[in-house]
Design a protein around this motif. Structure first.
Motif, mmCIF file in Angstrom:
data_model
loop_
_atom_site.group_PDB
_atom_site.id
_atom_site.type_symbol
_atom_site.label_atom_id
_atom_site.label_comp_id
_atom_site.label_asym_id
_atom_site.label_seq_id
_atom_site.Cartn_x
_atom_site.Cartn_y
_atom_site.Cartn_z
ATOM 1 N N ASN A 135 0.832 -1.200 0.000
ATOM 2 C CA ASN A 135 0.000 0.000 0.000
ATOM 3 C C ASN A 135 0.868 1.252 0.000
ATOM 4 O O ASN A 135 1.831 1.367 0.764
ATOM 5 N N THR A 136 0.516 2.197 -0.867
ATOM 6 C CA THR A 136 1.123 3.529 -0.863
ATOM 7 C C THR A 136 0.010 4.560 -0.997
ATOM 8 O O THR A 136 -1.074 4.257 -1.508
ATOM 9 N N SER A 137 0.278 5.765 -0.554
ATOM 10 C CA SER A 137 -0.722 6.827 -0.706
ATOM 11 C C SER A 137 -0.030 8.186 -0.703
ATOM 12 O O SER A 137 1.036 8.362 -0.119
ATOM 13 N N PHE A 138 -0.658 9.129 -1.387
ATOM 14 C CA PHE A 138 -0.256 10.534 -1.330
ATOM 15 C C PHE A 138 -1.493 11.337 -0.977
ATOM 16 O O PHE A 138 -2.516 11.254 -1.662
ATOM 17 N N VAL A 139 -1.423 12.097 0.117
ATOM 18 C CA VAL A 139 -2.581 12.856 0.580
ATOM 19 C C VAL A 139 -2.187 14.288 0.884
ATOM 20 O O VAL A 139 -0.999 14.605 1.074
ATOM 21 N N PRO A 194 -9.609 6.723 -4.477
ATOM 22 C CA PRO A 194 -9.640 7.960 -3.690
ATOM 23 C C PRO A 194 -9.581 7.607 -2.209
ATOM 24 O O PRO A 194 -10.117 6.580 -1.780
ATOM 25 N N VAL A 195 -8.904 8.442 -1.438
ATOM 26 C CA VAL A 195 -8.809 8.213 -0.002
ATOM 27 C C VAL A 195 -9.228 9.490 0.720
ATOM 28 O O VAL A 195 -8.886 10.600 0.310
ATOM 29 N N PHE A 196 -10.025 9.320 1.782
ATOM 30 C CA PHE A 196 -10.529 10.435 2.590
ATOM 31 C C PHE A 196 -10.302 10.110 4.060
ATOM 32 O O PHE A 196 -10.250 8.934 4.448
ATOM 33 N N GLY A 197 -10.179 11.159 4.890
ATOM 34 C CA GLY A 197 -10.007 10.886 6.305
ATOM 35 C C GLY A 197 -10.006 12.146 7.150
ATOM 36 O O GLY A 197 -10.086 13.272 6.627
ATOM 37 N N VAL A 198 -9.910 11.938 8.448
ATOM 38 C CA VAL A 198 -9.801 13.021 9.424
ATOM 39 C C VAL A 198 -8.797 12.594 10.489
ATOM 40 O O VAL A 198 -8.519 11.402 10.664
ATOM 41 N N GLY A 199 -8.243 13.574 11.190
ATOM 42 C CA GLY A 199 -7.287 13.245 12.226
ATOM 43 C C GLY A 199 -7.112 14.364 13.227
ATOM 44 O O GLY A 199 -7.575 15.496 13.020
ATOM 45 N N ILE A 200 -6.433 14.038 14.303
ATOM 46 C CA ILE A 200 -6.104 15.012 15.345
ATOM 47 C C ILE A 200 -4.699 14.689 15.831
ATOM 48 O O ILE A 200 -4.286 13.526 15.866
ATOM 49 N N GLU A 201 -3.927 15.734 16.148
ATOM 50 C CA GLU A 201 -2.561 15.511 16.592
ATOM 51 C C GLU A 201 -2.156 16.576 17.607
ATOM 52 O O GLU A 201 -2.726 17.673 17.646
ATOM 53 N N LYS A 202 -1.151 16.218 18.415
ATOM 54 C CA LYS A 202 -0.705 17.130 19.481
ATOM 55 C C LYS A 202 0.800 17.004 19.647
ATOM 56 O O LYS A 202 1.354 15.903 19.603
ATOM 57 N N ASP A 203 1.456 18.163 19.845
ATOM 58 C CA ASP A 203 2.891 18.181 20.100
ATOM 59 C C ASP A 203 3.162 17.838 21.554
ATOM 60 O O ASP A 203 2.565 18.431 22.472
ATOM 61 N N GLU A 212 -5.608 9.059 13.562
ATOM 62 C CA GLU A 212 -6.165 9.349 12.241
ATOM 63 C C GLU A 212 -7.041 8.199 11.758
ATOM 64 O O GLU A 212 -6.741 7.030 11.991
ATOM 65 N N GLY A 213 -8.136 8.551 11.070
ATOM 66 C CA GLY A 213 -8.974 7.561 10.415
ATOM 67 C C GLY A 213 -9.071 7.883 8.936
ATOM 68 O O GLY A 213 -9.172 9.058 8.558
ATOM 69 N N ARG A 214 -9.004 6.862 8.094
ATOM 70 C CA ARG A 214 -9.103 7.071 6.648
ATOM 71 C C ARG A 214 -9.752 5.870 5.985
ATOM 72 O O ARG A 214 -9.799 4.774 6.551
ATOM 73 N N ILE A 215 -10.255 6.080 4.768
ATOM 74 C CA ILE A 215 -10.878 5.011 4.000
ATOM 75 C C ILE A 215 -10.509 5.162 2.531
ATOM 76 O O ILE A 215 -10.470 6.282 2.010
ATOM 77 N N ALA A 216 -10.185 4.041 1.874
ATOM 78 C CA ALA A 216 -9.870 3.991 0.444
ATOM 79 C C ALA A 216 -10.908 3.118 -0.247
ATOM 80 O O ALA A 216 -11.161 1.984 0.182
ATOM 81 N N LEU A 217 -11.514 3.648 -1.325
ATOM 82 C CA LEU A 217 -12.609 2.972 -2.028
ATOM 83 C C LEU A 217 -12.113 2.533 -3.406
ATOM 84 O O LEU A 217 -12.008 3.344 -4.322
ATOM 85 N N TYR A 218 -11.820 1.241 -3.554
ATOM 86 C CA TYR A 218 -11.240 0.715 -4.787
ATOM 87 C C TYR A 218 -12.320 0.323 -5.798
ATOM 88 O O TYR A 218 -13.433 -0.053 -5.431
ATOM 89 N N GLY A 219 -11.945 0.384 -7.062
ATOM 90 C CA GLY A 219 -12.820 -0.095 -8.117
ATOM 91 C C GLY A 219 -12.822 -1.617 -8.168
ATOM 92 O O GLY A 219 -12.013 -2.288 -7.518
ATOM 93 N N PRO A 220 -13.724 -2.219 -8.964
ATOM 94 C CA PRO A 220 -13.867 -3.680 -8.982
ATOM 95 C C PRO A 220 -12.690 -4.391 -9.647
ATOM 96 O O PRO A 220 -12.060 -3.859 -10.564
ATOM 97 N N ILE A 221 -12.404 -5.590 -9.170
ATOM 98 C CA ILE A 221 -11.453 -6.506 -9.786
ATOM 99 C C ILE A 221 -12.274 -7.620 -10.432
ATOM 100 O O ILE A 221 -12.994 -8.342 -9.735
#
Length: 256
Positions: A135-139, A194-203, A212-221
């Motif tokens: 798995n790879t992603s660019f967001v 396409p990948v979508f998500g939301v997150g929260i972070e603290k120093d 962080e939560g995210r979801i990727a929706l793939y086309g059919p194989i």
């Protein structure tokens, strides 16, 4: 689905090209790198059917749901820019990991045209199995400060993953009414999503901890395979439409 597939990368590209105009300080922003521990869930729907030697269609799965979970690790690297005109930050980020998750469906269906002596029907099966191997992603993450040293963000981008899909194509003896083993059929394919998500972070001290939560929706194989059996033809048609959702615990460290 097709609209969503192309909208996400388009939005990401539009936001990325706006960086030189909006960002302040160094052109490299505030680079960082880190690791994440993710609980990955693979779901989706599976379809599969066999047209037997008599031309009878046997349906194994008609939208049956996939379900599989696994803990995976990922590495990511990115940078962050503060926008001077708005109380926002924007952060392009690349992530890579094995992202391994597997799901297999067990299914058997009686073949009305194949039976033992005494009228006992022979059971046919496909037993499809889907695996994500890489798995790879660019967001692009866009967000703002919500508390002191804490930030909330949404993300949009593109996911590129390597899948392996396998099912069994059984060898049958029409005369004896028997299954003589099975030939595994394998298809490997790169899929974008396409990948979508939301997150929260603290120093915390010199590191940044996030969730962080995210979801990727793939086309059919899709697959189709046909072969001759004693002068007759049997064929198998399958389609599987997966998605992968993830909940990630992230730890990153600044590089400047």
């Amino acid at each position: 689905m097709m609209k969503i597939k192309y909208v996400a990368p388009s939005v990401a590209l539009m936001l990325f090209t706006s960086l030189p105009m909006q960002a302040k300080a160094s052109v490299f922003g505030n680079p960082y790198m880190g690791v994440s521990l993710a609980w990955d869930h693979m779901g989706g729907k599976s379809y599969g059917s066999l047209t037997n030697f008599e031309g009878t269609k046997i349906t194994f799965t008609d939208g049956r749901h996939l379900s599989s979970n696994r803990l995976n690790g990922y590495f990511f690297i990115g940078t962050s820019y503060d926008l001077p005109s708005f109380p926002l930050f924007i952060s392009p980020e690349f992530q890579i990991g094995q992202g391994s998750v597997k799901s297999q469906l067990r299914n058997t269906v009686n073949d009305p045209n194949l039976h033992f002596g005494g009228g006992v029907y022979v059971q046919r099966s496909l037993d499809p199995k889907l695996s994500r191997e890489l798995n790879t992603s660019f967001v692009l993450r866009v967000g703002s400060k919500i508390i002191e040293s804490g930030r909330f963000y949404g993300l949009v981008g593109i996911d590129v993953s390597r899948f392996k899909y396998t099912y069994n194509f059984e060898n049958v003896d029409i005369i004896e009414g028997a299954i003589l083993g099975a030939q595994p059929i394998t298809k490997k394919k790169w899929k974008t999503a396409p990948v979508f998500g939301v997150g929260i972070e603290k120093d915390i001290a010199k590191v940044r901890v996030g969730l962080e939560g995210r979801i990727a929706l793939y086309g059919p194989i899709k697959t189709f395979r046909a072969r001759m059996i004693d002068g007759d033809t049997e064929s198998v048609s399958t389609k599987i439409k997966p998605y992968v959702s993830s909940v990630m615990l992230r730890l990153s460290y600044p590089l400047n």
